[in-house]
Design an enzyme around this catalytic site. Structure first.
Site, PDB file in Angstrom:
ATOM      1  N   ARG B 223       0.700  -1.261   0.447  1.00 26.19           N
ATOM      2  CA  ARG B 223      -0.200   0.095  -0.458  1.00 26.19           C
ATOM      3  C   ARG B 223       0.801   1.369   0.162  1.00 26.19           C
ATOM      4  O   ARG B 223       0.744   2.123  -1.022  1.00 26.19           O
ATOM      5  CB  ARG B 223      -1.102  -0.036   1.229  1.00 26.19           C
ATOM      6  N   CYS B 227       1.342   4.109  -3.809  1.00 23.38           N
ATOM      7  CA  CYS B 227       0.909   5.523  -2.584  1.00 23.38           C
ATOM      8  C   CYS B 227       2.556   6.570  -3.566  1.00 23.38           C
ATOM      9  O   CYS B 227       2.383   6.981  -4.037  1.00 23.38           O
ATOM     10  CB  CYS B 227       1.343   5.981  -0.866  1.00 23.38           C
TER      11      CYS B 227
END
Lengths: 106, 266
Positions: B223, B227
């Site tokens: 994740r 990002c």
């Protein structure tokens, strides 16, 4: 020998609900990989569910079914502690069978 | 000219906020509820449990002696208290970096074997991601309680906060650019405001997750990686101090919420 299925079977008021999560790539044969080559078709063709050895569901799957298929169905009958088994067959001849005991639904 | 631009911007921002409140968010919530039953992440949890219990590496050992913070072999509830300071490694570790420690020291798996391919693809299942699925699943329903008592934990929180607000890259982006205002969205996806408790809680307690659009289970390190990719930052090192600090910052902001992963996301 495919990867294990996650099966849950729970009975309430004489009806058993079976939830099956199958781990399968379910390749349609139409997708291309990063190099542009077609990824060969590889999918489940048949699913059979049995309650105490008696067939309660037969299904034919095809390429329209998603990856890691999830199937829920209900059948009349079933009691706590009895067995539900599910097996599938894919187009490469691979199969997988798993079995669970029916639990009582809360 | 300048005034006009400022005026347009001032008008545009409230519009965006209103658009975020419309029916689409409701419909997405409905969709999420429908797919939450039969989450394929459960298959990864099963795979991970098997990996946890199976002897591997040059030392032919399982991970059942791995200490994730609550004693050797304890898995239940550990994720709700991670990242945390570990005395044996003398640093703050998140789940993945801690698993890395266990896999290298207990099992004798070379670190590079794990960190060179930490994320699953369509043709490759990452072991560490399977383990993550199993471990986080054992904290479902537990309250997030990340400690900020140890000086190193406090330090990590401050580093994480700095990274969160640090603007860089060709787009001059920071995490905060997208995640520090209420009602922001990308296309139809509502973006959580991670500077508020409620925003951080909603986001953090539902990661790691199975991504429907990718057909894969995704870990928290992934994740953060993604990002950073979207911010056009250099790819962070797997399990590095930076990623752990950012994770701790978000995890601590989510404290007191009930952990609900692994979840399923669009």
């Amino acid at each position: 020998m495919g990867s294990p299925m996650k099966i849950r079977a729970a009975v309430k008021d004489g009806i058993t609900e079976v939830k099956i999560l199958m781990g399968h790539a379910m390749e349609t044969g139409l997708r291309k990989d990063a190099a542009g080559a077609l990824v060969p078709a590889w999918f489940i063709t048949e699913v059979t569910a049995k309650h105490q050895g008696k067939v309660v569901l037969e299904a034919q799957f095809g390429t329209a079914v998603s990856k890691d298929p999830y199937l829920v169905f209900r059948f009349k009958g079933g009691a706590k502690g009895e067995k539900v088994s599910v097996s599938w067959l894919d187009n490469k001849g691979d199969t997988r069978s798993d079995e669970v005991e029916i639990t009582e639904k809360v | 000219m300048y005034t006009r631009i400022i005026l347009t911007l001032a008008l545009a921002i409230p519009c965006l906020a209103i658009a975020g409140d419309d029916k689409s968010a409701e419909e997405i919530a409905k969709y999420r509820e429908m797919v939450s039953d039969g989450n394929p992440a459960e298959l990864d949890e099963m795979r991970g449990e098997e990996l946890w219990k199976t002897a591997a590496g040059t030392k032919k050992a399982s991970l059942e002696k791995c200490d994730l913070g609550k004693g050797a072999g304890v898995v239940k509830g550990v994720y709700a208290e991670l990242p945390r300071y570990f005395a044996d490694t003398k640093r703050v570790q998140d789940l993945e970096s801690r698993l890395l420690t266990c896999m290298t020291t207990l099992q004798g798996i070379p670190e590079a074997d794990i960190t060179s391919k930490p994320f699953s693809t369509n043709n490759y299942k990452s072991d560490i991601e399977g383990l993550v699925a199993y471990v986080v699943g054992q904290s479902k329903g537990m309250k997030m309680a990340v400690s900020l008592k140890h000086p190193k934990e406090k330090e990590a929180y401050e580093i994480g906060k700095r990274i969160f607000f640090y603007r860089a890259g060709p787009y001059d982006f920071s995490c905060a650019t997208c995640h520090s205002e209420n009602g922001r969205r990308i296309r139809l996806q509502d973006l959580p405001n991670l500077t508020t408790n409620i925003g951080a809680q909603r986001a953090y307690t539902t990661w790691p997750a199975y991504r429907v659009s990718q057909g894969l289970f995704r870990s928290f390190q992934w994740r953060i990686n993604d990002c950073f990719r979207q911010q056009r930052f250099p790819e962070p090192v797997f399990g590095s101090e930076l990623t752990v600090a950012l994770t701790l910052f978000l995890a601590a902001n989510a404290n007191d919420a009930v952990y609900d992963g692994p979840a399923i996301k669009r």
